[in-house]
Write an enzyme that holds these catalytic residues in place. Structure first.
Site, mmCIF file in Angstrom:
data_model
loop_
_atom_site.group_PDB
_atom_site.id
_atom_site.type_symbol
_atom_site.label_atom_id
_atom_site.label_comp_id
_atom_site.label_asym_id
_atom_site.label_seq_id
_atom_site.Cartn_x
_atom_site.Cartn_y
_atom_site.Cartn_z
ATOM 1 N N ASN A 291 -9.929 -0.186 -0.317
ATOM 2 C CA ASN A 291 -8.486 -0.240 -0.439
ATOM 3 C C ASN A 291 -7.928 -0.607 -1.670
ATOM 4 O O ASN A 291 -8.226 -1.826 -1.897
ATOM 5 C CB ASN A 291 -8.043 -1.049 0.838
ATOM 6 C CG ASN A 291 -6.670 -0.769 1.072
ATOM 7 O OD1 ASN A 291 -6.166 -0.617 0.133
ATOM 8 N ND2 ASN A 291 -6.414 -1.445 2.003
ATOM 9 N N CYS B 196 0.983 -1.348 -0.017
ATOM 10 C CA CYS B 196 -0.022 0.093 -0.059
ATOM 11 C C CYS B 196 0.977 1.309 0.048
ATOM 12 O O CYS B 196 0.225 2.467 -0.361
ATOM 13 C CB CYS B 196 -0.876 -0.091 1.121
ATOM 14 S SG CYS B 196 -2.161 -1.321 1.208
ATOM 15 N N HIS C 58 -3.419 7.229 2.366
ATOM 16 C CA HIS C 58 -3.895 6.021 1.916
ATOM 17 C C HIS C 58 -5.216 5.409 2.329
ATOM 18 O O HIS C 58 -5.578 5.819 3.196
ATOM 19 C CB HIS C 58 -2.933 4.868 2.330
ATOM 20 C CG HIS C 58 -3.271 3.758 1.852
ATOM 21 N ND1 HIS C 58 -3.830 2.972 0.669
ATOM 22 C CD2 HIS C 58 -3.432 2.399 2.900
ATOM 23 C CE1 HIS C 58 -3.992 1.826 0.733
ATOM 24 N NE2 HIS C 58 -4.025 1.499 1.995
HETATM 25 O O1 UT7 Z 1 -3.862 -1.021 3.635
HETATM 26 C C1 UT7 Z 1 -3.369 -1.053 4.807
HETATM 27 C C2 UT7 Z 1 -3.790 -2.378 5.553
HETATM 28 N N1 UT7 Z 1 -5.060 -2.523 6.156
HETATM 29 C C3 UT7 Z 1 -5.629 -1.804 6.866
HETATM 30 O O2 UT7 Z 1 -5.272 -0.779 7.133
HETATM 31 C C4 UT7 Z 1 -6.678 -2.288 7.579
HETATM 32 C C5 UT7 Z 1 -6.735 -1.937 9.017
HETATM 33 N N2 UT7 Z 1 -7.910 -2.782 9.757
HETATM 34 C C6 UT7 Z 1 -8.951 -2.064 9.598
HETATM 35 O O3 UT7 Z 1 -9.387 -1.486 8.996
HETATM 36 C C7 UT7 Z 1 -9.899 -2.855 10.693
HETATM 37 O O4 UT7 Z 1 -9.077 -3.336 11.737
HETATM 38 C C8 UT7 Z 1 -11.051 -3.758 10.128
HETATM 39 C C9 UT7 Z 1 -11.907 -2.817 9.598
HETATM 40 C C10 UT7 Z 1 -10.311 -4.737 9.440
HETATM 41 C C11 UT7 Z 1 -11.649 -4.345 11.223
HETATM 42 O O5 UT7 Z 1 -12.335 -3.473 12.096
HETATM 43 P P1 UT7 Z 1 -12.114 -3.600 13.827
HETATM 44 O O6 UT7 Z 1 -12.926 -2.683 14.557
HETATM 45 O O7 UT7 Z 1 -10.543 -3.654 14.110
HETATM 46 O O8 UT7 Z 1 -13.086 -4.901 14.003
HETATM 47 P P2 UT7 Z 1 -12.323 -6.501 14.775
HETATM 48 O O9 UT7 Z 1 -11.472 -6.957 13.734
HETATM 49 O O10 UT7 Z 1 -12.009 -6.234 16.004
HETATM 50 O O11 UT7 Z 1 -13.610 -6.969 14.679
HETATM 51 C C12 UT7 Z 1 -14.911 -6.780 15.563
HETATM 52 C C13 UT7 Z 1 -15.907 -7.701 15.202
HETATM 53 C C14 UT7 Z 1 -15.664 -9.085 15.428
HETATM 54 O O12 UT7 Z 1 -16.658 -9.794 15.881
HETATM 55 P P3 UT7 Z 1 -16.650 -10.113 17.692
HETATM 56 O O13 UT7 Z 1 -15.113 -11.238 17.594
HETATM 57 O O14 UT7 Z 1 -16.468 -8.925 18.099
HETATM 58 O O15 UT7 Z 1 -17.726 -10.976 17.822
HETATM 59 C C15 UT7 Z 1 -15.457 -9.716 13.922
HETATM 60 O O16 UT7 Z 1 -15.631 -11.031 13.829
HETATM 61 O O17 UT7 Z 1 -16.269 -7.627 13.998
HETATM 62 C C16 UT7 Z 1 -16.445 -9.000 13.184
HETATM 63 N N3 UT7 Z 1 -16.272 -8.571 11.862
HETATM 64 C C17 UT7 Z 1 -17.279 -8.433 11.033
HETATM 65 N N4 UT7 Z 1 -18.637 -8.552 11.274
HETATM 66 C C18 UT7 Z 1 -19.245 -8.019 10.097
HETATM 67 C C19 UT7 Z 1 -15.173 -8.541 11.197
HETATM 68 N N5 UT7 Z 1 -15.268 -8.422 9.813
HETATM 69 C C20 UT7 Z 1 -16.901 -8.142 9.880
HETATM 70 C C21 UT7 Z 1 -17.469 -7.954 8.737
HETATM 71 N N6 UT7 Z 1 -18.834 -8.001 8.984
HETATM 72 N N7 UT7 Z 1 -17.174 -7.745 7.399
#
Ligand code: UT7
Length: 322
Positions: free
Chosen positions: A279, A113, A249
């Site tokens: 992204n 990225c 980004h």
């Molecule tokens: O390009 C550079 C690299 N990439 C990035 O910059 C991405 C960086 N990370 C992020 O953008 C965020 O961490 C995400 C958007 C990927 C995830 O958001 P988060 O607030 O960090 O959520 P999380 O991973 O802590 O997950 C929270 C909950 C989980 O459920 P439980 O364990 O709390 O029951 C996940 O299983 O959200 C759940 N979850 C979803 N629910 C609905 C994860 N993905 C999804 C989804 N739909 N697509």
């Protein structure tokens, strides 16, 4: 002293659009969750047989036209991509052929990225050391090919597209500074764990897909981006209030807002396009730049800071006068 100045921008998004609602049909997710957690509303997906080079060529043609040049005036092509058409030759060489350029240097940069920032750095140094006068820099990605469409943790986040700039030697201020960083110690937080030298895993019949610990990546991105912006502005004696635009980004709206907050910049001075194309890795910054140039937000002479963070980890900034 001569500067490397951006004299033309271009971008391209594939025709096919996949909305959050479309993903609700195949994944345990919701439009509401995706918007709340990422700011993404839709992503574009390349057609079958449409490669990263095809999208790069469309973006490049627009940038070359905007610069008022012809393709044959280009001395160097640098393509930032994580999703090359082939293992070799480089996508840059394929782009050169498709643009009909008889002979110019061409190579790819792989910094995921942050690739566009790394490529700008290379172009800047090439121009300032008299390597040549005109450089085409492209960020292009077909992330849809390395996304596991059954994994809700990553499938909702990525999209395809390309963005390009033409840089030329100029006495007028252009690129002022680039800063690049990498830290390879946390590779497994964000990677595609398959490859050439270690072999593609035959037991993984589905393909090679992105694996990410989203939360850990999120925290790291927010932390280093603030420090990187400070390093650039303080290092060049630039007051935050003199900055006209921040183009981060485009990965996640919450990361973008946190970066703006750390800089004390109101969101009106931050270019946000993540809602439109998700992204697109190395393509995201030049895509956002081109959109903001063409809709008249970014004007000649304005001071712009680009910042990127991605797998590696890699991160960096570029500061320029448009
Ligand atoms: O390009 C550079 C690299 N990439 C990035 O910059 C991405 C960086 N990370 C992020 O953008 C965020 O961490 C995400 C958007 C990927 C995830 O958001 P988060 O607030 O960090 O959520 P999380 O991973 O802590 O997950 C929270 C909950 C989980 O459920 P439980 O364990 O709390 O029951 C996940 O299983 O959200 C759940 N979850 C979803 N629910 C609905 C994860 N993905 C999804 C989804 N739909 N697509």
């Amino acid at each position: 002293m001569s500067f490397a100045r951006i004299v033309g921008t271009g971008s391209y998004l594939p025709e096919k659009v996949v909305t959050n609602s479309d993903l609700e049909a195949t994944l345990d997710t919701s439009d509401e969750w995706i918007r709340d957690r990422t700011g993404i509303e839709r992503r574009h997906v390349a057609a079958k047989g449409q490669g990263s080079s095809d999208m790069a060529v469309e973006a490049a043609k627009r940038a070359i036209e905007a610069a008022g040049l012809t393709a044959n005036e280009i001395d160097l092509i640098v393509v930032a991509t994580t999703t090359p058409d082939k293992i070799f030759p480089s996508t840059a060489c394929i782009v050169q052929r498709k643009l009909g350029i008889a002979e110019c240097a061409a190579y790819d940069i792989q910094a995921v990225c942050s690739g566009f920032i790394y490529a700008l750095d290379a172009a800047d140094r090439y121009i300032r050391t008299d390597g040549g006068k005109t450089v085409l820099v492209v960020g292009t990605e077909t992330m849809s090919r390395i996304v596991n469409w059954n994994d809700r943790g990553t499938a909702v986040l990525f999209g395809d597209g390309a963005g390009a700039v033409v840089l030329q030697a100029s006495e007028r201020a252009g690129l002022i500074a680039t800063h690049m960083h990498a830290d390879g110690s946390m590779e497994e937080l964000l990677h595609v764990p398959q490859g050439i030298s270690l072999g593609f895993d035959a037991t993984c019949s589905d393909g090679a897909f992105i694996e990410m610990n989203g939360n850990a990546v999120f925290k790291r991105a927010v932390g280093v981006l603030g420090a990187a912006a400070r390093e650039t502005l303080d290092g060049h004696g630039i007051d935050r209030k003199d900055l006209d635009w921040l183009i981060p980004h485009q990965a996640n709206m919450r990361i973008i807002k946190a970066a703006a907050k750390k800089l004390g910049l109101p969101m009106e001075r931050v270019v946000v396009t993540v809602d439109e194309h998700a992204n697109t890795s190395a393509a995201s910054i030049p895509l956002a730049l081109d959109i903001a140039v063409r809709d008249g937000r970014i004007k000649s002479g304005e001071l712009v800071l680009l910042e990127a963070f991605g797998a590696g980890f890699t991160w960096g900034t570029a500061l320029f006068r448009y």
